[in-house]
Design an enzyme around this catalytic site. Structure first.
Site, PDB file in Angstrom:
ATOM      1  N   ASP A  87     -56.472 -19.348 101.226  1.00  0.00           N
ATOM      2  CA  ASP A  87     -57.430 -19.110 100.153  1.00  0.00           C
ATOM      3  C   ASP A  87     -57.986 -20.454  99.683  1.00  0.00           C
ATOM      4  OD1 ASP A  87     -57.799 -16.518  97.962  1.00  0.00           O
ATOM      5  OD2 ASP A  87     -58.483 -18.512  97.345  1.00  0.00           O
ATOM      6  N   ASN A 142     -56.441  -6.359  95.554  1.00  0.00           N
ATOM      7  CA  ASN A 142     -57.274  -6.010  94.406  1.00  0.00           C
ATOM      8  C   ASN A 142     -58.353  -5.048  94.871  1.00  0.00           C
ATOM      9  OD1 ASN A 142     -55.909  -7.879  92.717  1.00  0.00           O
ATOM     10  ND2 ASN A 142     -57.174  -9.550  93.505  1.00  0.00           N
ATOM     11  N   GLY A 197     -59.984  -6.423  89.827  1.00  0.00           N
ATOM     12  CA  GLY A 197     -60.181  -7.869  90.004  1.00  0.00           C
ATOM     13  C   GLY A 197     -60.735  -8.262  91.362  1.00  0.00           C
ATOM     14  N   GLN A 198     -61.305  -7.309  92.097  1.00  0.00           N
ATOM     15  CA  GLN A 198     -61.851  -7.637  93.423  1.00  0.00           C
ATOM     16  C   GLN A 198     -63.170  -8.388  93.281  1.00  0.00           C
ATOM     17  OE1 GLN A 198     -62.475  -4.224  95.992  1.00  0.00           O
ATOM     18  NE2 GLN A 198     -62.859  -5.519  97.789  1.00  0.00           N
ATOM     19  N   HIS A 256     -58.872  -7.346 101.795  1.00  0.00           N
ATOM     20  CA  HIS A 256     -58.002  -8.470 102.156  1.00  0.00           C
ATOM     21  C   HIS A 256     -56.697  -8.355 101.391  1.00  0.00           C
ATOM     22  CE1 HIS A 256     -60.738  -9.555  98.900  1.00  0.00           C
ATOM     23  NE2 HIS A 256     -59.740 -10.249  98.383  1.00  0.00           N
ATOM     24  N   HIS A 264     -53.714 -10.466  99.704  1.00  0.00           N
ATOM     25  CA  HIS A 264     -53.262 -11.776  99.223  1.00  0.00           C
ATOM     26  C   HIS A 264     -51.766 -11.904  99.490  1.00  0.00           C
ATOM     27  CE1 HIS A 264     -56.805 -12.725  96.563  1.00  0.00           C
ATOM     28  NE2 HIS A 264     -56.925 -11.418  96.568  1.00  0.00           N
TER      29      HIS A 264
END
Ligand code: AMP
Ligand code: ZN
Length: 114
Positions: A31, A87, A93-94, A100, A102
């Site tokens: 990230d 998310n 919170g996307q 994806h 995390h």
């Protein structure tokens, strides 16, 4: 592939990223704005906007393989523990509309999450 999608462009090799894992169905990258000492994203190669779309479109084995990659990378980063987060949607919170996973590791995680 969706030309407007940053993660599709990373999967296609058009946008640089630090790749830390690859399989038939997914890639793993670091990230760019890490929230833990190790913060990896497992990105399915297929474009699905959300987790709901992904599990609706992909075979169960394909979804399982992406989570397998996430668990392996988490354990490799810290055998003492790690956190996996997906998310979805505005309230989830996307911010990138390509599913994806995390994988956060390298510090103690708190609960409940923010
Ligand atoms: P989310 O908010 O769950 O959609 O997560 C999107 C994540 O993608 C954030 O943690 C961003 O820091 C990360 N991100 C966005 N663009 C890039 C990029 N080009 N390379 C690496 N990570 C990215
Ligand atoms: Zn995409």
């Amino acid at each position: 592939m969706n030309q407007q999608c940053i993660f599709c462009r990373i999967v296609a090799g058009e946008v640089p990223a630090e790749i830390v894992g690859q399989s038939d169905g997914a890639i793993a990258i670091r990230d760019r704005n890490p929230q833990a000492p190790s913060h990896i994203l497992v990105i399915p190669r297929r474009h699905a906007a959300t987790l709901a779309e992904y599990v609706g479109q992909a075979k169960p084995e394909e979804v399982g393989s992406a989570f397998s990659m996430a668990s392996k990378l988490g354990r490799d980063a810290n055998p003492a523990g790690y956190r996996v987060v997906v998310n979805e949607g505005r309230d989830g919170g996307q911010t990138v509309d390509h599913v994806h996973i995390h994988v956060l590791a390298g510090r103690p995680m708190h609960w409940p999450p923010g």
